[in-house]
Motif scaffolding. Sequence first.
Motif, PDB file in Angstrom:
ATOM      1  N   VAL A   1       0.834  -1.202   0.000  1.00  0.00           N
ATOM      2  CA  VAL A   1       0.000   0.000   0.000  1.00  0.00           C
ATOM      3  C   VAL A   1       0.867   1.249   0.000  1.00  0.00           C
ATOM      4  CG1 VAL A   1      -1.651   1.342   1.357  1.00  0.00           C
ATOM      5  CG2 VAL A   1      -1.991  -1.109   1.065  1.00  0.00           C
ATOM      6  N   GLY A   2       1.936   1.233   0.801  1.00  0.00           N
ATOM      7  CA  GLY A   2       2.837   2.393   0.817  1.00  0.00           C
ATOM      8  C   GLY A   2       3.526   2.609  -0.515  1.00  0.00           C
ATOM      9  N   VAL A   3       3.956   1.531  -1.149  1.00  0.00           N
ATOM     10  CA  VAL A   3       4.640   1.649  -2.443  1.00  0.00           C
ATOM     11  C   VAL A   3       3.681   2.174  -3.508  1.00  0.00           C
ATOM     12  CG1 VAL A   3       5.697   0.306  -4.313  1.00  0.00           C
ATOM     13  CG2 VAL A   3       6.379  -0.087  -1.930  1.00  0.00           C
ATOM     14  N   VAL A   4       2.447   1.657  -3.520  1.00  0.00           N
ATOM     15  CA  VAL A   4       1.473   2.084  -4.523  1.00  0.00           C
ATOM     16  C   VAL A   4       1.108   3.553  -4.335  1.00  0.00           C
ATOM     17  CG1 VAL A   4      -0.890   1.747  -5.354  1.00  0.00           C
ATOM     18  CG2 VAL A   4       0.576  -0.220  -4.892  1.00  0.00           C
ATOM     19  N   CYS A   5       0.915   3.967  -3.084  1.00  0.00           N
ATOM     20  CA  CYS A   5       0.592   5.380  -2.830  1.00  0.00           C
ATOM     21  C   CYS A   5       1.722   6.290  -3.307  1.00  0.00           C
ATOM     22  CB  CYS A   5       0.336   5.602  -1.341  1.00  0.00           C
ATOM     23  SG  CYS A   5      -1.214   4.909  -0.754  1.00  0.00           S
TER      24      CYS A   5
ATOM     25  N   SER B   1      -8.230   2.004 -11.243  1.00  0.00           N
ATOM     26  CA  SER B   1      -7.974   0.571 -11.048  1.00  0.00           C
ATOM     27  C   SER B   1      -7.093   0.330  -9.828  1.00  0.00           C
ATOM     28  CB  SER B   1      -7.311  -0.005 -12.296  1.00  0.00           C
ATOM     29  OG  SER B   1      -8.121   0.188 -13.438  1.00  0.00           O
ATOM     30  N   SER B   2      -6.135   1.220  -9.584  1.00  0.00           N
ATOM     31  CA  SER B   2      -5.252   1.056  -8.426  1.00  0.00           C
ATOM     32  C   SER B   2      -6.034   1.140  -7.122  1.00  0.00           C
ATOM     33  CB  SER B   2      -4.149   2.116  -8.451  1.00  0.00           C
ATOM     34  OG  SER B   2      -3.328   1.962  -9.581  1.00  0.00           O
ATOM     35  N   VAL B   3      -6.928   2.118  -7.036  1.00  0.00           N
ATOM     36  CA  VAL B   3      -7.739   2.241  -5.811  1.00  0.00           C
ATOM     37  C   VAL B   3      -8.631   1.024  -5.645  1.00  0.00           C
ATOM     38  CG1 VAL B   3      -9.502   3.621  -4.652  1.00  0.00           C
ATOM     39  CG2 VAL B   3      -7.641   4.746  -5.894  1.00  0.00           C
ATOM     40  N   ALA B   4      -9.207   0.532  -6.737  1.00  0.00           N
ATOM     41  CA  ALA B   4     -10.064  -0.646  -6.657  1.00  0.00           C
ATOM     42  C   ALA B   4      -9.282  -1.879  -6.224  1.00  0.00           C
ATOM     43  CB  ALA B   4     -10.744  -0.889  -8.009  1.00  0.00           C
ATOM     44  N   VAL B   5      -8.079  -2.050  -6.791  1.00  0.00           N
ATOM     45  CA  VAL B   5      -7.269  -3.221  -6.452  1.00  0.00           C
ATOM     46  C   VAL B   5      -6.740  -3.141  -5.026  1.00  0.00           C
ATOM     47  CG1 VAL B   5      -5.106  -4.400  -7.010  1.00  0.00           C
ATOM     48  CG2 VAL B   5      -6.666  -3.747  -8.832  1.00  0.00           C
ATOM     49  N   LEU B   6      -6.471  -1.929  -4.508  1.00  0.00           N
ATOM     50  CA  LEU B   6      -5.920  -1.796  -3.163  1.00  0.00           C
ATOM     51  C   LEU B   6      -6.892  -2.255  -2.078  1.00  0.00           C
ATOM     52  CD1 LEU B   6      -3.945   1.563  -3.254  1.00  0.00           C
ATOM     53  CD2 LEU B   6      -3.040  -0.752  -3.061  1.00  0.00           C
ATOM     54  N   SER B   7      -8.163  -2.432  -2.409  1.00  0.00           N
ATOM     55  CA  SER B   7      -9.100  -2.970  -1.419  1.00  0.00           C
ATOM     56  C   SER B   7      -8.714  -4.395  -1.013  1.00  0.00           C
ATOM     57  CB  SER B   7     -10.523  -2.961  -1.976  1.00  0.00           C
ATOM     58  OG  SER B   7     -10.616  -3.790  -3.131  1.00  0.00           O
ATOM     59  N   TYR B   8      -7.993  -5.087  -1.916  1.00  0.00           N
ATOM     60  CA  TYR B   8      -7.550  -6.451  -1.597  1.00  0.00           C
ATOM     61  C   TYR B   8      -6.488  -6.462  -0.500  1.00  0.00           C
ATOM     62  CZ  TYR B   8      -5.030 -10.865  -2.254  1.00  0.00           C
ATOM     63  OH  TYR B   8      -4.385 -12.053  -2.054  1.00  0.00           O
ATOM     64  N   PRO B   9      -5.369  -5.745  -0.618  1.00  0.00           N
ATOM     65  CA  PRO B   9      -4.420  -5.742   0.514  1.00  0.00           C
ATOM     66  C   PRO B   9      -4.981  -5.086   1.764  1.00  0.00           C
ATOM     67  CG  PRO B   9      -3.688  -4.222  -1.200  1.00  0.00           C
ATOM     68  CD  PRO B   9      -4.807  -5.018  -1.783  1.00  0.00           C
ATOM     69  N   LEU B  10      -5.941  -4.148   1.587  1.00  0.00           N
ATOM     70  CA  LEU B  10      -6.532  -3.521   2.778  1.00  0.00           C
ATOM     71  C   LEU B  10      -7.304  -4.525   3.631  1.00  0.00           C
ATOM     72  CD1 LEU B  10      -7.793  -0.048   1.477  1.00  0.00           C
ATOM     73  CD2 LEU B  10      -5.941  -0.493   3.110  1.00  0.00           C
ATOM     74  N   GLN B  11      -7.788  -5.608   3.015  1.00  0.00           N
ATOM     75  CA  GLN B  11      -8.500  -6.630   3.791  1.00  0.00           C
ATOM     76  C   GLN B  11      -7.603  -7.256   4.858  1.00  0.00           C
ATOM     77  OE1 GLN B  11      -9.990  -9.457   0.963  1.00  0.00           O
ATOM     78  NE2 GLN B  11     -11.413  -8.015   0.021  1.00  0.00           N
ATOM     79  N   HIS B  12      -6.298  -7.257   4.601  1.00  0.00           N
ATOM     80  CA  HIS B  12      -5.387  -7.861   5.562  1.00  0.00           C
ATOM     81  C   HIS B  12      -5.192  -6.984   6.792  1.00  0.00           C
ATOM     82  CE1 HIS B  12      -4.561 -10.090   1.865  1.00  0.00           C
ATOM     83  NE2 HIS B  12      -4.114 -11.052   2.628  1.00  0.00           N
ATOM     84  N   PHE B  13      -5.556  -5.708   6.710  1.00  0.00           N
ATOM     85  CA  PHE B  13      -5.571  -4.868   7.908  1.00  0.00           C
ATOM     86  C   PHE B  13      -6.658  -5.354   8.861  1.00  0.00           C
ATOM     87  CE2 PHE B  13      -2.756  -1.185   7.055  1.00  0.00           C
ATOM     88  CZ  PHE B  13      -2.376  -1.517   5.765  1.00  0.00           C
ATOM     89  N   GLN B  14      -7.817  -5.702   8.324  1.00  0.00           N
ATOM     90  CA  GLN B  14      -8.889  -6.247   9.151  1.00  0.00           C
ATOM     91  C   GLN B  14      -8.503  -7.622   9.689  1.00  0.00           C
ATOM     92  OE1 GLN B  14     -12.568  -6.849   7.091  1.00  0.00           O
ATOM     93  NE2 GLN B  14     -13.493  -8.016   8.760  1.00  0.00           N
ATOM     94  N   GLU B  15      -7.856  -8.423   8.858  1.00  0.00           N
ATOM     95  CA  GLU B  15      -7.479  -9.772   9.307  1.00  0.00           C
ATOM     96  C   GLU B  15      -6.504  -9.720  10.470  1.00  0.00           C
ATOM     97  OE1 GLU B  15      -5.513 -13.927   7.629  1.00  0.00           O
ATOM     98  OE2 GLU B  15      -5.152 -12.028   6.609  1.00  0.00           O
ATOM     99  N   ILE B  16      -5.487  -8.841  10.378  1.00  0.00           N
ATOM    100  CA  ILE B  16      -4.509  -8.789  11.457  1.00  0.00           C
ATOM    101  C   ILE B  16      -5.148  -8.263  12.734  1.00  0.00           C
ATOM    102  CG2 ILE B  16      -3.648  -6.445  11.017  1.00  0.00           C
ATOM    103  CD1 ILE B  16      -1.577  -9.539  11.984  1.00  0.00           C
ATOM    104  N   ALA B  17      -6.125  -7.357  12.592  1.00  0.00           N
ATOM    105  CA  ALA B  17      -6.827  -6.865  13.778  1.00  0.00           C
ATOM    106  C   ALA B  17      -7.626  -7.984  14.433  1.00  0.00           C
ATOM    107  CB  ALA B  17      -7.742  -5.704  13.398  1.00  0.00           C
ATOM    108  N   MET B  18      -8.324  -8.768  13.625  1.00  0.00           N
ATOM    109  CA  MET B  18      -9.094  -9.894  14.164  1.00  0.00           C
ATOM    110  C   MET B  18      -8.158 -10.942  14.760  1.00  0.00           C
ATOM    111  SD  MET B  18     -12.099 -10.505  11.322  1.00  0.00           S
ATOM    112  CE  MET B  18     -12.768 -11.843  12.312  1.00  0.00           C
ATOM    113  N   ALA B  19      -7.066 -11.243  14.049  1.00  0.00           N
ATOM    114  CA  ALA B  19      -6.140 -12.264  14.538  1.00  0.00           C
ATOM    115  C   ALA B  19      -5.546 -11.858  15.877  1.00  0.00           C
ATOM    116  CB  ALA B  19      -5.034 -12.501  13.505  1.00  0.00           C
TER     117      ALA B  19
END
Length: 640
Positions: free
Chosen positions: A158-162, A294-312
Amino acid sequence: MQIQDLPYPDPGVPDARSGARFLWWLGRNQLGGQLKALVWGLLHFVAVSALPFCVGFAVQGVVDRSGGRLALAGGLLALCGAASAVGDTFLHRAAVTNWITAAARVQQLLAHKAARLGSALTRRVAAGEVVAVSTGDVEKIGWFVEAVSRFTAAALTVGVVCAGLVVYQPALGVIVAVGLPVVALAVLPLLPHATRRADTQREKGGRATELASDTVAGLRVLRGIGGEELFLDRYRRASQEVRRAAVHSARMWSLIASLQVLLPGLLLIAVVFYGVRLAREGRISVGELVTVYSSVAVLSYPLQHFQEIAMAYSFSRPSAQRAARVLSLERHPSEAKTAQTGSTEAGEVKGGDLYDPATGLLAPEGLLTAVVCGDPDAAGRLAERLGGHASEAGPSVLLGGVALDGLPLDAARAAVLVQDKDPVLLSGSLRDLLDVPSSGAVAAADALAAAGCEDVLDTLVQGSLEGADPLDAHITERGRSLSGGQRQRLALARSLLTDPQVLVLDEPTSAVDSHTEARIAEGVRALRNGRTTVVFTSSPLLLDRADRVVLVHDGQVAAVGVHRELLDTEPRYRAVVTRETEPETVAASEKEPRPGDGPGAEGEPRPDEGPRAGRNGLAGPRKIDELAHIDELREIGETA
């Protein structure tokens, strides 16, 4: 560490000061696996995030009617797709390896801790909590360890893409660079609430598990008193509390998940709205607009791992705290205890008397010492002290002048074996049950005979499908297919087979009849001849076979002698052994019988003496008759 290399030769010494420190310690010990997963994760996420740039490049090639640019875009798309597939495959492999190896490490640590603490573990931690830690909690801890590398790869991507969007198209890139951190961090205020709800769910689940395990363990007793429906209702209520807590927790997580969908969608709308204006004004090209969109749309995929790490983390933190609490338990409450009692460099004991300074109990080497204690719980604690398993502070038990607490645990357990009053038989064949570390000086047949297991072997052969050899007969879980006396005798045979320097038996014949008890008393005495044996009992049959009898009263040795001598001279001993009530003891001490007095003289029953309570609380023979029959039962045992 690979899966095929498990188990660990040495799982290490965990940092059990807190759950967070324990998780950090696990991560540090799997640094190689984490870095490997991180590399594959970066390859996968960067390849996925590069797809929008390739699409935008292709769209711009179509707009410019450039065939070469379109062909180059197609080649880049194929390369990114291949890199994404390879990265995803090996990321999954590395992440699952981290999960399994972390869970295996925790399970090994728990197993080692349980082996070190022995019976003290279940006294200090509820059995249901131990089960929860070793099953569900281990899985959740492994989940967090596995998710860390994926989250790190996603955050870096996410940082690299931004940064790339800011360079590629500053007008829209700034909006994305500012909006994505807001989207990622917007759920942080909700995480404490979600964590508390998850903790509540875990706590209620642990109580339900403990209730279920206790109910199953006592099912036979519950059926005997008709209480299974009562406990079933209790478990229903507990399970409903778990369900409500789970729903309450799921609502918060569903809110977090919805925000993870809503906020990126709002950011995408803002980018499209502003991008269309810029495209109309001619400040950006169509290809650039498609790339940013397209970049913003695709970034929703790595953003899901922010929720996963919070749940984990929310689910693994209480699990890690429970695991750390179990792993932080020590054999002794203070580190200074070992230093006070001393240690031995050799790590072994050649022999000698067994002495407990706390109570004054002495078991001379090579003798059969019987210990009489009016309080069964105190007797059990003292038996564990003699084996070096004491959890309370106090001076260490000495064997041959060497403190058991100062010995390595393996050496202490090899020197002293304690069989408690409720021994456990694991499922498997009788051969497996008797496959224990031993000196080799005692044969299995001799141990079984000394424990009076002849009828137990016949029962096992009759119920076996494996053949006529009783050693191949199958024993069910905890020996539930056997009676209490049969289980007790098999456990005694197992203890006799090990042939330790010192054998401590806590009520080894409490579930057998008097004739079998007489044979066992004779068999144990003969088989353990010349070896130190301590038996906690109040049975006259065993006490009469002992070389030395010790009465422990109020935590101190009150009298020492032989059985018949103590019966005549010590009222407190007589009260425990003959089950006299306090008035009877006082009356007996105030009026000593004299020879020739007729009825009531020593060895003669009083005409007015009725039945009394036996050792199991049932009506039994008169106390003098029971003592007079010891010689008769001894002859029966010798004849058998």
